[in-house]
Enzyme design. Structure first.
Site, mmCIF file in Angstrom:
data_model
loop_
_atom_site.group_PDB
_atom_site.id
_atom_site.type_symbol
_atom_site.label_atom_id
_atom_site.label_comp_id
_atom_site.label_asym_id
_atom_site.label_seq_id
_atom_site.Cartn_x
_atom_site.Cartn_y
_atom_site.Cartn_z
ATOM 1 N N ASP A 154 27.519 27.014 -22.345
ATOM 2 C CA ASP A 154 28.274 25.893 -21.787
ATOM 3 C C ASP A 154 28.719 25.043 -22.969
ATOM 4 O O ASP A 154 27.949 24.836 -23.904
ATOM 5 C CB ASP A 154 27.411 25.070 -20.832
ATOM 6 C CG ASP A 154 28.271 24.151 -19.980
ATOM 7 O OD1 ASP A 154 29.188 24.653 -19.310
ATOM 8 O OD2 ASP A 154 28.040 22.930 -20.002
ATOM 9 N N GLY B 82 42.405 23.740 -25.034
ATOM 10 C CA GLY B 82 41.653 22.524 -24.715
ATOM 11 C C GLY B 82 41.983 21.362 -25.650
ATOM 12 O O GLY B 82 43.150 21.023 -25.863
HETATM 13 P P1 IMP Z 1 33.424 25.973 -21.228
HETATM 14 O O1 IMP Z 1 32.260 25.438 -20.478
HETATM 15 O O2 IMP Z 1 33.030 26.696 -22.485
HETATM 16 O O3 IMP Z 1 34.374 26.764 -20.394
HETATM 17 O O4 IMP Z 1 34.271 24.714 -21.790
HETATM 18 C C1 IMP Z 1 34.495 23.538 -21.015
HETATM 19 C C2 IMP Z 1 35.633 22.745 -21.594
HETATM 20 O O5 IMP Z 1 35.295 22.208 -22.878
HETATM 21 C C3 IMP Z 1 36.930 23.512 -21.823
HETATM 22 O O6 IMP Z 1 37.699 23.574 -20.663
HETATM 23 C C4 IMP Z 1 37.597 22.658 -22.906
HETATM 24 O O7 IMP Z 1 38.232 21.550 -22.317
HETATM 25 C C5 IMP Z 1 36.415 22.165 -23.723
HETATM 26 N N1 IMP Z 1 36.181 23.065 -24.870
HETATM 27 C C6 IMP Z 1 35.101 23.872 -25.061
HETATM 28 N N2 IMP Z 1 35.218 24.545 -26.220
HETATM 29 C C7 IMP Z 1 36.402 24.161 -26.763
HETATM 30 C C8 IMP Z 1 37.094 24.532 -27.957
HETATM 31 O O8 IMP Z 1 36.672 25.378 -28.761
HETATM 32 N N3 IMP Z 1 38.273 23.919 -28.164
HETATM 33 C C9 IMP Z 1 38.804 23.006 -27.308
HETATM 34 N N4 IMP Z 1 38.222 22.637 -26.184
HETATM 35 C C10 IMP Z 1 37.008 23.208 -25.901
#
Ligand code: IMP
Length: 207
Positions: free
Chosen positions: A71, A156
């Site tokens: 996460d 992101g």
């Molecule tokens: P997840 O839980 O890894 O899917 O990430 C949740 C959210 O965190 C994503 O939708 C992005 O908004 C942000 N995020 C996580 N990792 C990155 C990254 O490497 N670059 C930019 N945004 C990130």
């Protein structure tokens, strides 16, 4: 040994498989939730990255497989750690990178560079179903939120996240450069060390 990756994101399954192949070798067989016929819904209602990673890894491990899950998100100092576990939906539903970035810019409006510190965080959980054993590791990457977007790569919050050691935003880095320094690179490095250690301790052998 077999390792289930509890994510519906095929991109993540591939990325993690490649890291395990590179750092451990072909002896870890990676399974996706699809491979094991998992059809349940996982509610990520934890208040920390570690809790959410554990919720996903426990749900996967309930199928009887050793399971890992991650996460991640952005934590901004001036916002008390927000958007944190709400990073994906910071500007509400449906999740939208552009609106999230606009909201972040407006929340930080007027703050000077030295008060715009932030970090990307990635937590990875590992759950062994038969042993009641659970572990988490974390990777962080410190940076600063710019006042406008720079770069076209990544996803992101990358266009706003300035990484001081390379003097570029994450959206200006090549995928290879980002993968060397990112929060995910760091958490996966810690995860590989943890997995090797637990495999040895518990006597698991490579396939
Ligand atoms: P997840 O839980 O890894 O899917 O990430 C949740 C959210 O965190 C994503 O939708 C992005 O908004 C942000 N995020 C996580 N990792 C990155 C990254 O490497 N670059 C930019 N945004 C990130």
């Amino acid at each position: 040994m077999k390792l289930l990756i509890a994510t519906g994101n095929a991109h993540k399954v591939r990325e993690i498989s490649e890291i395990l192949l590179r750092d451990i070798g072909p002896g870890v067989e990676v399974l996706s939730l699809h491979d094991v016929g998992f059809e349940g819904e996982i509610v990520e209602d934890g208040t920390t990255f570690e809790e959410n990673a554990l919720i996903k890894a426990r749900a996967g491990a309930a199928t009887g497989h050793i399971c890992m899950a991650d996460d991640s998100g952005l934590s901004v100092d001036a916002l008390g750690g927000a958007p944190g576990v709400y990073s994906a939906r910071y500007a509400g539903e449906p999740a939208d990178y552009e609106r999230n970035n606009d909201k972040l810019l407006s929340e930080l409006r007027g703050l000077p560079p030295e008060k715009r510190g932030a970090r990307f965080v990635s937590a990875v959980a590992l759950v062994f179903p038969g042993r009641q054993a659970e572990f988490t590791v974390r990777g962080e990457c410190p940076g600063r939120i710019l006042k406008e977007r720079h770069g076209k790569g990544g996803f992101g919050y990358d266009p706003l996240f300035f990484y001081e050691p390379l003097s570029k935003t994450f959206a200006e880095l090549s995928p290879e450069e980002k993968n060397r320094v990112s929060h995910r690179a760091r958490s996966m490095e810690a995860f590989v060390t943890l997995l090797k250690q637990k495999m040895k301790e518990y006597g698991y052998t490579l396939c």
